[in-house]
Design a protein around this motif. Sequence first.
Motif, short mmCIF file in Angstrom:
data_model
loop_
_atom_site.label_atom_id
_atom_site.label_comp_id
_atom_site.label_asym_id
_atom_site.label_seq_id
_atom_site.Cartn_x
_atom_site.Cartn_y
_atom_site.Cartn_z
N CYS A 513 0.89 -1.26 0.07
CA CYS A 513 0.00 -0.11 0.19
C CYS A 513 0.84 1.26 0.00
N THR A 514 0.83 2.12 -1.03
CA THR A 514 1.42 3.14 -1.12
C THR A 514 0.68 4.59 -1.12
N LEU A 515 -0.61 4.50 -0.44
CA LEU A 515 -1.52 5.40 -0.68
C LEU A 515 -0.73 6.55 0.30
N CYS A 516 -0.03 6.52 1.32
CA CYS A 516 0.39 7.55 2.15
C CYS A 516 1.76 8.22 1.59
N HIS A 523 7.34 5.97 2.25
CA HIS A 523 6.72 4.81 3.08
C HIS A 523 6.04 3.93 2.05
N CYS A 525 3.55 0.32 2.85
CA CYS A 525 3.24 -0.63 3.77
C CYS A 525 3.15 -2.07 3.14
N ILE A 527 1.61 -5.45 3.16
CA ILE A 527 0.41 -6.20 4.03
C ILE A 527 0.69 -7.59 3.71
N GLY A 533 -2.08 -3.33 7.18
CA GLY A 533 -1.53 -2.18 6.94
C GLY A 533 -1.42 -1.17 8.49
N LEU A 534 -0.31 -0.40 8.69
CA LEU A 534 -0.30 0.21 10.00
C LEU A 534 -1.44 0.95 10.41
N CYS A 535 -2.26 1.45 9.53
CA CYS A 535 -3.37 2.44 9.75
C CYS A 535 -4.64 1.54 10.23
N TYR A 538 -6.42 -1.75 6.05
CA TYR A 538 -6.40 -2.72 5.01
C TYR A 538 -5.79 -3.89 5.32
N CYS A 602 4.42 5.58 8.40
CA CYS A 602 3.99 6.81 7.87
C CYS A 602 3.59 7.89 8.54
N CYS A 604 0.09 7.11 10.22
CA CYS A 604 -1.18 6.60 10.36
C CYS A 604 -1.37 5.70 11.27
FE1 SF4 Z 1 -1.93 2.27 3.14
FE2 SF4 Z 1 -2.85 2.33 5.71
FE3 SF4 Z 1 -0.29 1.84 4.70
FE4 SF4 Z 1 -1.19 4.23 4.46
S1 SF4 Z 1 -0.86 3.32 6.46
S2 SF4 Z 1 0.21 3.20 3.33
S3 SF4 Z 1 -3.31 3.97 3.85
S4 SF4 Z 1 -2.10 0.64 4.66
#
Ligand code: SF4
Length: 735
Positions: A513-516, A523, A525, A527, A533-535, A538, A602, A604
Amino acid sequence: MSKIIASAAIRGAYKIVGRAETALADALAKYGPQQPIEFPNTGYYLPVIYGISGMKAQKLGDLPPILHRAKSLLPPHPTDRVWLPYLGHALDAGMATLFADEIIEIIKYLEDPVPYTISENCPDDGNFWLGAADDVIMRKRGIEFVDGTAPGFAACVGACPTNEIAVKIARELQEKNLYVFMSADTHGRSMAEQLKEEGVQMGWETRLVPFGKDITATVFSLGFATRAAMSFGGVKPGDYSRILKYNKNRIFAFVLALGEVDDEKYAQAAGAINYGFPVIADTDIPQILPTGICTYEHVVSRIPHDKIVSKAVEVRGLKVAVHKVPVPVAYGPAFEGERVRKEDTYVEMGGTKTPAFEFVTMREMHEIEDGQITVVGPEIDDVEPESRLPLGIVCEVAGRQFQSDFESILERQIHRYLNEAQGVFHMGQRDINWVRISKEAKQKGFKLHHLGDIIHAKLHADYAAILDKVKVTIYTKEEDVLAWREIARKAYHFRDERIGSLTDEGVDTYYSCTLCQSFAPNHVCVITPERSGLCGAYNWLDGKAAHQIDPTGPNQPISKGEVLDAAKGQWSGVNEFIFKTSRQTIERFNAYSIMEDPMTSCGCFECISGVLPMANAIMTVNREFTGMTPSGMKFSTLAGTVGGGLQTPGFTGHSKHYIGSAKFISAEGGLLRVAWMPKALKEELRPMLERRGKELGVENLYDLIADEEIATTEEEVIEFMTRVNHPALSLPPLF
Ligand code: SF4
Ligand code: ZN
């Protein structure tokens, strides 16, 4: 630049700076220079001052140099008959104003009682002014700015001519998903008071945020914007030009000047224009049209109330994507947090009072008809006000790309989808769901049928790539609900077994996940089935579904490749992937280690785990906990150290769910290494801690973990560990 505005803004700035000077002198006389000062629970000090100048204010004695800086920004006083043709002068005056605002506001936090209610949402009775947003709110809401759930905010300054207009403007802004920040008054009235009188629910949850009635409370909007640049944009404190640029380019905000604009309001407006936030006024004030690099107007005036929101959106160039959902009530994320009180409820379903469930299940393409919505049993019109009904929501979906693993992902959305309708309240999921529909919604024509319409419209809007057909049946007769609930329960059970049985070893593909990266550019994640994912938003199945839905999106498959270290969780394919996607900054990851090449964080993360070196143990703290931790840092300070997409050996950010995983920091002994957690987190995780404790051979693990009532320093943690013979005492040394 209009000369009139510049003069007014400069005059206003002089007044506010003068106020700050008096307030500071009084406070220094009363409390002395050593008096600590802070906006509650933040790592950003006085955020505008910190962001723009890099100056940290931690005690009253830190403020005089800041006041001095504000004064030095003040252009010559306009009565000195100096010709001031430049926007630059007004902008400097605006910045001086914001500095002075923060000085005035921080001093208010020394008053007893503090003139603000320190909370995320406004209390039903009493003081509804909320003051500065803390870092918990900032992260939670800021993320919405990053992922686009909230395109921006409207800083509403002053009051509307009538309550009715105030409510209309607020609703219109909410429907555009914007946050509404309210401050200041016009002739003693404020917009927030107008909303309060009309019984509108305010607070961060409904996106209607009353900051304060004083004009200086306007600075909380700019403080929010400044922190967004630092925490999400990775801009360093003091790098003012990047902070302002980030806001101009990323935060779609504007000021609505409501009612007469006096000098102090001009001064605030000038402050906002620094950030690229235009001012839209309902009164006849001089306009400032595009100049220099700014391609839009700075000040637009005389806009009638029924056009003011659309004008602001147009000037600021907001792209508001609103999917029309066919319901007779307002619809959008701003209504998600709205409660429906018992006395306002027309019909109530589930919530342990009546049997209820919601269930998404997959069908073959030929088996269902798209858009078929049916209510089987009594409709809302068939029951008396304040009645109860059983509720079964059966949503059948089909699509060429659909897999049964996606059912639960879709099912989880029902909560948000239904909540976003004004007057509909939804809690829980599966067979513990709970729905209330308000009398007002009923009066506007809302039917149970519309629950199906919402789910149908939203699933199509969000999941077009995997879905072709959606059929929804709403059951309200008890015998149907009970029969269907059995079928649903079997499916829930089957799914739990399946996700519970997935292991990292059992799959050969993980998901990224590279949304952040939009705010933490390096950063990534990774998964895995056993590490979400650390938020916390996900898990591995979500990653898989998201990839299918958007193949070029932020969730990409990662083939594990060769196992380089099974105990620490290192794979060649993962290393290659992160090297590439972290822009060559991170070479390797150990998914299960906190000490050696841990994953990046990141910002979150739901929790942070950190090593307590003398205790040879780990502490885990969650975002909601605002007290001191035994590491000597609060969550907000820890987050500042660990976040930003860095690898920080000794610390790692992670989801709550990961704590229950067999792979939780397993390279260093996992859960048995954890010696401290906030009490509330411990309580929340109790069933998991008891189950995992048994599996690890320590039946009373729950009782062996200290919390803030037992220990607040590392020494006290060690004392407690010794007393209870904590399992970490016999683990190998961490260093
Ligand atoms: Fe994706 Fe959540 Fe990781 Fe951000 S913290 S990259 S939204 S999984
Ligand atoms: Zn993040």
